[in-house]
Scaffold this active site. Structure first.
Site, PDB file in Angstrom:
ATOM      1  CE  LYS A  62      -1.545   1.522   4.324  1.00 22.61           C
ATOM      2  NZ  LYS A  62      -1.383   3.076   4.446  1.00 22.61           N
ATOM      3  CG  ASN A  63       2.418   2.820   3.457  1.00 19.96           C
ATOM      4  OD1 ASN A  63       1.240   3.073   3.238  1.00 19.96           O
ATOM      5  ND2 ASN A  63       2.650   2.418   4.822  1.00 19.96           N
ATOM      6  NE  ARG A  83       1.779  11.874   7.061  1.00 21.88           N
ATOM      7  CZ  ARG A  83       1.857  12.936   7.665  1.00 21.88           C
ATOM      8  NH1 ARG A  83       1.286  13.958   8.209  1.00 21.88           N
ATOM      9  NH2 ARG A  83       3.476  13.378   7.791  1.00 21.88           N
ATOM     10  CG  ASP A 132      -4.123   5.199  10.006  1.00 21.80           C
ATOM     11  OD1 ASP A 132      -5.169   5.213   9.625  1.00 21.80           O
ATOM     12  OD2 ASP A 132      -3.162   4.762   9.467  1.00 21.80           O
ATOM     13  CG  ASP A 142       3.358   0.743   9.577  1.00 21.71           C
ATOM     14  OD1 ASP A 142       2.866   1.366  10.390  1.00 21.71           O
ATOM     15  OD2 ASP A 142       3.552   1.186   8.340  1.00 21.71           O
TER      16      ASP A 142
HETATM   17  N1  EPU Z   1       7.425  13.651  11.076  1.00 20.17           N
HETATM   18  C1  EPU Z   1       7.425  14.906  11.497  1.00 20.17           C
HETATM   19  N2  EPU Z   1       7.955  15.959  10.358  1.00 20.17           N
HETATM   20  C2  EPU Z   1       7.931  15.621   9.077  1.00 20.17           C
HETATM   21  C3  EPU Z   1       7.640  14.296   8.782  1.00 20.17           C
HETATM   22  C4  EPU Z   1       7.642  13.450   9.762  1.00 20.17           C
HETATM   23  O1  EPU Z   1       7.346  15.261  12.493  1.00 20.17           O
HETATM   24  O2  EPU Z   1       8.112  16.460   8.543  1.00 20.17           O
HETATM   25  C5  EPU Z   1       7.206  12.793  12.344  1.00 20.17           C
HETATM   26  C6  EPU Z   1       5.740  12.236  12.290  1.00 20.17           C
HETATM   27  O3  EPU Z   1       4.985  12.929  12.783  1.00 20.17           O
HETATM   28  C7  EPU Z   1       5.974  10.842  12.701  1.00 20.17           C
HETATM   29  C8  EPU Z   1       7.328  10.326  12.268  1.00 20.17           C
HETATM   30  O4  EPU Z   1       8.157  11.695  11.826  1.00 20.17           O
HETATM   31  O5  EPU Z   1       5.908  10.816  14.119  1.00 20.17           O
HETATM   32  C9  EPU Z   1       7.338   9.488  11.214  1.00 20.17           C
HETATM   33  O6  EPU Z   1       6.874  10.037   9.900  1.00 20.17           O
HETATM   34  P1  EPU Z   1       7.282   9.564   8.393  1.00 20.17           P
HETATM   35  O7  EPU Z   1       7.321  10.494   7.706  1.00 20.17           O
HETATM   36  O8  EPU Z   1       8.664   8.850   8.548  1.00 20.17           O
HETATM   37  O9  EPU Z   1       5.921   8.545   8.137  1.00 20.17           O
HETATM   38  P2  EPU Z   1       4.852   8.955   6.971  1.00 20.17           P
HETATM   39  O10 EPU Z   1       5.462   9.187   5.770  1.00 20.17           O
HETATM   40  O11 EPU Z   1       3.827   9.754   7.848  1.00 20.17           O
HETATM   41  C10 EPU Z   1       4.808   6.235   6.309  1.00 20.17           C
HETATM   42  C11 EPU Z   1       3.692   5.303   6.566  1.00 20.17           C
HETATM   43  C12 EPU Z   1       3.406   4.913   7.684  1.00 20.17           C
HETATM   44  C13 EPU Z   1       4.593   4.265   8.434  1.00 20.17           C
HETATM   45  C14 EPU Z   1       5.512   5.400   8.567  1.00 20.17           C
HETATM   46  C15 EPU Z   1       6.903   4.633   9.061  1.00 20.17           C
HETATM   47  C16 EPU Z   1       2.521   6.012   4.263  1.00 20.17           C
HETATM   48  C17 EPU Z   1       1.409   6.437   3.834  1.00 20.17           C
HETATM   49  N3  EPU Z   1       2.552   5.786   5.507  1.00 20.17           N
HETATM   50  O12 EPU Z   1       4.106   7.415   7.318  1.00 20.17           O
HETATM   51  O13 EPU Z   1       2.228   3.771   7.534  1.00 20.17           O
HETATM   52  O14 EPU Z   1       4.229   3.994   9.700  1.00 20.17           O
HETATM   53  O15 EPU Z   1       5.878   5.689   7.113  1.00 20.17           O
HETATM   54  O16 EPU Z   1       7.214   3.897   8.414  1.00 20.17           O
HETATM   55  O17 EPU Z   1       3.374   5.646   3.523  1.00 20.17           O
HETATM   56  C18 EPU Z   1       0.439   2.540   8.046  1.00 20.17           C
HETATM   57  O18 EPU Z   1       0.760   1.881   6.806  1.00 20.17           O
HETATM   58  O19 EPU Z   1      -0.201   2.077   8.887  1.00 20.17           O
HETATM   59  C19 EPU Z   1       1.254   3.473   8.303  1.00 20.17           C
HETATM   60  C20 EPU Z   1       0.736   4.347   9.426  1.00 20.17           C
END
Ligand code: EPU
Length: 440
Positions: free
Chosen positions: A37-38, A109, A133, A323
């Site tokens: 998915k991601n 997101r 989420d 995850d």
């Molecule tokens: N963060 C910041 N500032 C930023 C970017 C991120 O503070 O500019 C913080 C976030 O608030 C969070 C942490 O850094 O606490 C991780 O964020 P990251 O950007 O790494 O993750 P994401 O892109 O928001 C993706 C996946 C998540 C997965 C995470 C970590 C997608 C759509 N989502 O999220 O997937 O947990 O990477 O691997 O790709 C899921 O599939 O259930 C899911 C939540």
């Protein structure tokens, strides 16, 4: 579909879907994993970077793909998806619009993935601040700081992030991320491929889904060095061409099946999985007492006793994935012994613990630590999914609880798992999807 409002109350009766799970199950059989998915959702956004027809294969049949398809349509693309073949075809016109609306972005997101391509293609982007989420603050500061270093002006207006590239286009630069954020790495990568000069993303995320995006971009004609490492060097090109790309298998879904085998003391062969992406997860399953073996196109997990509790610390890849944290907490809840689980990515992910406790699990949280004391049995109860992975963890716990558990909020599970209940039934679970009238 709404029932009339209950008189004198702010509550209304609505039709909702639930899973009804009868526990004390042992799972056995074969499952096939779709593309991640991601990754798929981001690959669909990558398509925006090239005019013409892009084909993406192994795209899971989940709601988020429908939302991303609609988002791309609103930007001017023609999008078709065939759930049978799992193929998405995206026709990108020469000129696309640059506004991603709130009604779609708030639901997912991953919509933020269009930010990089829009700014790279059109020089501007108005993207509603995302939802998705409810698992923490999930800021965008690193996306913004990186784009500013590339010469953009970024403001926030009426709930939208408004980004404007400099007149001559994005300027390659060196960006050091405070934290290896998946989303920020993707935004800067997608912005960098069409920028002037070279963009270095230092402390970049190394998740296999990032490598997948890089590989598709390279097939499209992008220049990227350091794929799979924490330093990505992107040299901008004038134009990219559309391609035909197959999504990397979903390591989180694969890992969920591994836990499903271990928690139910069953045996599951997981097909279309990349074992190299799951090394640490296998290590933990083995420590819990499972036998993990490689098979031609994936792996199998067999467990013939009650699991032993295992400590978990979530970290960016190649660390243990956040995850899979709820699924492992569920396994620890019925394990022999106690385990300490540390969540370093999403502060609100332990919200799921309250629901697990309703099944009798003994879990104490303190900040980003959870102490889980395994119990020999869990007892069925109604529970509510709070996000995709929490939902998966609750279903796994329900499979081993005594009696019948009703899992609410399954729309979350549907966002990450293709026909979860059908796959579980094929493995021997007693689970059904039902529509009930519920107060909301
Ligand atoms: N963060 C910041 N500032 C930023 C970017 C991120 O503070 O500019 C913080 C976030 O608030 C969070 C942490 O850094 O606490 C991780 O964020 P990251 O950007 O790494 O993750 P994401 O892109 O928001 C993706 C996946 C998540 C997965 C995470 C970590 C997608 C759509 N989502 O999220 O997937 O947990 O990477 O691997 O790709 C899921 O599939 O259930 C899911 C939540």
């Amino acid at each position: 579909m709404h029932y009339p409002r209950v008189q004198g109350s702010a509550l209304a009766l609505c039709l909702v879907e639930i899973f009804r799970v009868n526990g004390e199950t042992r799972l056995e059989g074969d499952v096939y994993v779709s593309g991640a998915k991601n990754s798929s959702l981001k690959l669909m956004a990558v398509a925006l970077l090239a005019t013409g027809q892009t084909t993406i294969r192994s795209v899971p049949d989940i709601l988020d793909v429908t939302i991303m398809s609609e988002l791309l349509r609103r930007l001017g693309c023609a999008v078709s998806y065939d759930p049978q073949t799992e193929v998405v075809v995206i026709d990108v016109p020469e000129s696309i619009t640059h506004r991603a609306d709130y009604d779609l972005v708030r639901r997912m997101r991953a919509s933020i993935a269009v930010l990089g391509p829009l700014i790279a293609r059109t020089g501007e982007a108005d993207v509603a601040l995302p939802g998705g989420d409810n698992i923490g603050s999930r800021g965008l500061d690193m996306h913004i700081a990186g784009l500013e270093r590339m010469g953009c002006t970024v403001t926030s207006e009426h709930g939208y992030l408004v980004v404007q590239a400099p007149t001559g286009g994005l300027v390659g630069t060196h960006v050091y991320l405070d934290f290896p954020s998946v989303g920020a790495t993707e935004t800067l990568l997608m912005a960098g491929v069409l920028a002037n000069g070279t963009t270095v993303i230092d402390n970049a995320a190394r998740e296999p889904e990032i490598a997948d995006i890089c590989e598709m971009l390279v097939e499209m004609g992008a220049h990227i060095e350091g794929i799979g490492s924490s330093m990505l060097t992107v040299t901008g090109v004038d134009e990219l061409k559309p391609v035909d790309h197959t999504t990397v298998p979903d390591r989180i879904v694969a890992g969920t099946w591994g836990v499903a085998a271990a928690i139910t003391q069953g045996s599951i062969a997981v097909h279309n999985a990349r074992t190299e992406h799951l090394s640490l997860v296998f290590e933990k399953l083995t420590s819990a007492g499972a036998v993990v073996s490689e098979i031609v196109d994936g792996f199998s997990v067999t467990m013939d006793r009650r699991p032993t509790a295992v400590d978990i610390v979530t970290l960016p890849y190649p660390g243990f994935p956040t995850d899979l944290q709820p699924q492992f907490i569920a396994m620890n809840a019925i394990a022999d012994g106690a385990a300490l689980v540390t969540e370093n990515l999403f502060e609100a992910r332990f919200r799921f613990v309250q629901e697990l406790s309703r099944l009798g699990a003994e879990v104490r949280t303190d900040g980003h630590h959870a102490l889980v004391r395994g119990r020999s049995t869990l007892s069925s109860a109604p529970v509510e999914s709070t996000d995709i992975r929490a939902g998966a963890g609750l279903v796994l716990a329900a499979l081993v609880a005594d009696g019948e558990t009703i899992v609410h909020g399954i729309e979350h599970i549907d966002r990450g798992y293709v026909k979860f209940e059908e796959q579980l039934r094929r493995l021997g679970a007693d689970i059904s999807r039902e529509t009930i009238a519920d107060l909301v």
